[in-house]
Design a protein around this motif. Structure first.
Motif, PDB file in Angstrom:
ATOM      1  N   HIS A  90       0.758  -0.976   0.157  1.00  0.00           N
ATOM      2  CA  HIS A  90      -0.056  -0.034  -0.370  1.00  0.00           C
ATOM      3  C   HIS A  90       0.920   1.449   0.067  1.00  0.00           C
ATOM      4  O   HIS A  90       1.754   0.872   0.148  1.00  0.00           O
ATOM      5  CB  HIS A  90      -0.838   0.048   1.277  1.00  0.00           C
ATOM      6  CG  HIS A  90      -1.510  -0.879   1.664  1.00  0.00           C
ATOM      7  ND1 HIS A  90      -3.124  -1.432   0.810  1.00  0.00           N
ATOM      8  CD2 HIS A  90      -1.590  -2.188   2.433  1.00  0.00           C
ATOM      9  CE1 HIS A  90      -3.500  -2.880   1.319  1.00  0.00           C
ATOM     10  NE2 HIS A  90      -2.635  -2.689   2.204  1.00  0.00           N
ATOM     11  N   LYS A 112      -6.381  -0.254  -9.193  1.00  0.00           N
ATOM     12  CA  LYS A 112      -7.278  -1.156 -10.513  1.00  0.00           C
ATOM     13  C   LYS A 112      -7.263  -2.612 -10.259  1.00  0.00           C
ATOM     14  O   LYS A 112      -7.715  -3.333  -9.844  1.00  0.00           O
ATOM     15  CB  LYS A 112      -7.759  -1.151 -11.419  1.00  0.00           C
ATOM     16  CG  LYS A 112      -8.228   0.809 -11.231  1.00  0.00           C
ATOM     17  CD  LYS A 112      -8.912   1.348 -12.437  1.00  0.00           C
ATOM     18  CE  LYS A 112      -9.821   2.656 -12.804  1.00  0.00           C
ATOM     19  NZ  LYS A 112     -10.303   2.660 -14.011  1.00  0.00           N
ATOM     20  N   LYS A 113      -5.410  -2.932 -10.204  1.00  0.00           N
ATOM     21  CA  LYS A 113      -5.407  -4.050 -10.841  1.00  0.00           C
ATOM     22  C   LYS A 113      -5.191  -4.953  -9.103  1.00  0.00           C
ATOM     23  O   LYS A 113      -5.825  -6.437  -9.242  1.00  0.00           O
ATOM     24  CB  LYS A 113      -4.205  -4.559 -11.638  1.00  0.00           C
ATOM     25  CG  LYS A 113      -3.455  -5.925 -11.759  1.00  0.00           C
ATOM     26  CD  LYS A 113      -2.433  -5.589 -12.771  1.00  0.00           C
ATOM     27  CE  LYS A 113      -1.559  -7.123 -12.821  1.00  0.00           C
ATOM     28  NZ  LYS A 113      -0.324  -7.425 -13.630  1.00  0.00           N
ATOM     29  N   THR A 114      -4.457  -4.238  -8.686  1.00  0.00           N
ATOM     30  CA  THR A 114      -3.828  -5.185  -7.555  1.00  0.00           C
ATOM     31  C   THR A 114      -4.985  -4.749  -6.349  1.00  0.00           C
ATOM     32  O   THR A 114      -5.737  -6.287  -5.386  1.00  0.00           O
ATOM     33  CB  THR A 114      -3.064  -4.580  -6.863  1.00  0.00           C
ATOM     34  OG1 THR A 114      -3.119  -3.013  -6.819  1.00  0.00           O
ATOM     35  CG2 THR A 114      -1.605  -5.469  -7.574  1.00  0.00           C
ATOM     36  N   GLY A 115      -6.154  -4.160  -6.087  1.00  0.00           N
ATOM     37  CA  GLY A 115      -7.396  -3.874  -5.359  1.00  0.00           C
ATOM     38  C   GLY A 115      -6.137  -3.029  -3.939  1.00  0.00           C
ATOM     39  O   GLY A 115      -6.345  -3.339  -2.775  1.00  0.00           O
ATOM     40  N   LYS A 359      -9.606  -1.708   3.750  1.00  0.00           N
ATOM     41  CA  LYS A 359      -9.609  -1.884   2.168  1.00  0.00           C
ATOM     42  C   LYS A 359     -10.542  -1.278   1.719  1.00  0.00           C
ATOM     43  O   LYS A 359     -10.318  -1.654   0.715  1.00  0.00           O
ATOM     44  CB  LYS A 359      -9.871  -3.382   1.755  1.00  0.00           C
ATOM     45  CG  LYS A 359      -8.576  -4.252   2.745  1.00  0.00           C
ATOM     46  CD  LYS A 359      -8.824  -5.857   2.508  1.00  0.00           C
ATOM     47  CE  LYS A 359      -7.800  -6.502   3.183  1.00  0.00           C
ATOM     48  NZ  LYS A 359      -7.574  -6.333   4.936  1.00  0.00           N
ATOM     49  N   GLU A 360     -10.986  -0.285   2.380  1.00  0.00           N
ATOM     50  CA  GLU A 360     -12.120   0.388   1.339  1.00  0.00           C
ATOM     51  C   GLU A 360     -10.562   1.743   0.822  1.00  0.00           C
ATOM     52  O   GLU A 360     -10.338   2.627   1.373  1.00  0.00           O
ATOM     53  CB  GLU A 360     -13.086   1.323   1.816  1.00  0.00           C
ATOM     54  CG  GLU A 360     -14.170  -0.340   2.381  1.00  0.00           C
ATOM     55  CD  GLU A 360     -14.870   1.056   3.204  1.00  0.00           C
ATOM     56  OE1 GLU A 360     -14.910   2.093   3.808  1.00  0.00           O
ATOM     57  OE2 GLU A 360     -15.513  -0.304   3.764  1.00  0.00           O
ATOM     58  N   GLN A 361     -11.353   2.618  -0.714  1.00  0.00           N
ATOM     59  CA  GLN A 361     -10.365   3.665  -1.128  1.00  0.00           C
ATOM     60  C   GLN A 361     -10.687   4.969  -0.406  1.00  0.00           C
ATOM     61  O   GLN A 361     -12.228   5.001   0.070  1.00  0.00           O
ATOM     62  CB  GLN A 361     -11.035   3.623  -2.816  1.00  0.00           C
ATOM     63  CG  GLN A 361     -10.125   2.317  -3.646  1.00  0.00           C
ATOM     64  CD  GLN A 361      -8.810   2.727  -2.982  1.00  0.00           C
ATOM     65  OE1 GLN A 361      -7.800   3.296  -3.219  1.00  0.00           O
ATOM     66  NE2 GLN A 361      -8.164   1.222  -3.770  1.00  0.00           N
TER      67      GLN A 361
END
Length: 400
Positions: A90, A112-115, A359-361
């Motif tokens: 992160h 987007k790909k990894t989250g 884990k929320e943007q």
């Protein structure tokens, strides 16, 4: 729940404001520090009681470290961030997002790909003026947004990179996010088109000009005119040779069909259409005590008050009333901790830690970071081509 173990990459003058906040956050287990100059890392280790990790590469390889705090030089951010995301970390990154549109695109695609969580630490998102304008816009005070103006007036002599060979003449619009974030976030939109003009430096101090810096940049000041997706327009100024001190970042004006906001030095004015009157009238309010930091409000009786404000007094760690509601969500451990840049630092670190855990943007996610950074990068190309209008790509809203 796995706690955060973070490595600060870059131990310069700015990161020291954030190491204690990471250490004090309840979701953080351990903080490492790292710098290419060993003495800097050693100084941080002694000052903050942090462990040194000797290289960025070792931080990426270490499975215990799940977060990278990027405080490297501004023009290096794109590469550092991409490598960290590719390593599964992160990322919290100082501004700007990156130095090219393509790097911004790649970072968005990686997130987007990894989250993984990416947060760009844009202090001005939490500046009182920006929070106030967002608050009033959401209420409908302004009606339909028509025009706004924001700026970052920061003389090159007082910027950390200003005296570094090759870096001091950095193109102003490479670092536009303080200005763009305030306007764009206030009216909940994004830039679709930009035209930019520049002032070619005439000081002859060797920082600006072809062959004088990494970018062959001649402009010490740049002025961008922007079209927004909501139909409004804005002017953003990035100035490095203006004879002005503080506030360096602010919204000077925001206008709509029903209301307006204007600011100068220490006075914040809100004008609203008077719907109770049969005649065309407005209602004017001085909202300075609500938007200015508390320490500033408490000293407004001083005879040299305005002069002190113009020289940066009371603009670092004191909360404004408009920030109080937001501050209620901060952890108790922050009560006596350091803060900075109009009391924005604590909000930013708490946003990042919460995002990693949930884990929320975050609000200042990769999509928002691109919306604040990319208009400036396109503006640079516009200025190079004599101010022609250019389209600004958008990489989406990461919070849905």
């Amino acid at each position: 729940m796995k706690k955060i173990t973070a490595a600060f990459i870059g131990c310069g003058a700015f990161a020291k404001n954030f190491v204690p906040l990471m250490q004090a956050h309840p979701d953080v287990e351990k903080v490492y520090v790292c710098d290419l100059i060993p003495e800097r890392a050693q100084n941080y280790a002694q000052q903050f009681g942090a462990e040194i990790i000797d290289t960025f590469e070792h931080a990426l390889e270490d499975p215990k470290i799940n977060c990278i705090m990027n405080f490297t030089q501004r023009h290096l951010h794109g590469d550092i961030v991409k490598r960290a995301l590719e390593a599964g970390k992160h990322v919290y990154s100082a501004v700007p997002m990156a130095s090219t549109v393509e790097e911004c695109r790649e970072i968005c695609e990686l997130v987007k790909k990894t989250g993984l969580i990416y947060l760009m630490g844009e202090t001005c998102y939490y500046y009182p003026c920006a929070m106030f304008c967002r608050e009033e816009y959401k209420k409908g005070t302004f009606g339909k947004f028509t025009y706004g103006a924001s700026q970052y007036y920061h003389h090159i002599d007082s910027i950390s990179y200003g005296k570094r060979p090759g870096e001091g003449g950095m193109t102003p619009m490479l670092y536009p996010t303080h200005s763009t974030a305030m306007i764009v976030s206030a009216v909940n939109s994004y830039v679709t088109r930009v035209a930019c003009f520049g002032y070619k430096d005439q000081t002859g101090d060797g920082r600006f000009g072809k062959g004088c810096n990494y970018w062959d940049n001649e402009f010490s000041n740049q002025y961008a005119f922007m079209e927004l997706a909501n139909g409004g327009t804005a002017r953003v100024t990035e100035a490095r040779t203006f004879g002005w001190m503080k506030p360096s970042s602010y919204i000077s004006a925001l206008y709509g069909t029903s209301g307006s906001y204007e600011f100068s030095n220490a006075q914040h004015i809100l004008v609203k259409k008077d719907w109770t009157s049969e005649k065309e009238r407005v209602e004017l309010s001085d909202v300075s005590d609500y938007v200015n930091p508390k320490d500033m409000v408490e000293n407004k009786h001083l005879p040299d008050f305005m002069n002190q404000v113009a020289n940066g007094q009371w603009q670092w760690d004191s909360l404004a009333k408009v920030q109080e509601e937001e501050a209620r969500r901060l952890p108790e451990s922050y009560l006596h901790q350091v803060n900075g840049h109009m009391a924005s630092h604590q909000f930013l670190i708490d946003d990042f830690c919460r995002a990693v855990v949930t884990k929320e943007q975050p609000i200042l996610n990769a999509g928002a970071a691109a919306r604040y950074t990319v208009p400036g990068l396109v503006a640079i190309e516009s200025a190079r081509q004599g101010g022609i209008p250019l389209d600004v790509p958008d990489f989406g809203d990461f919070r849905g």
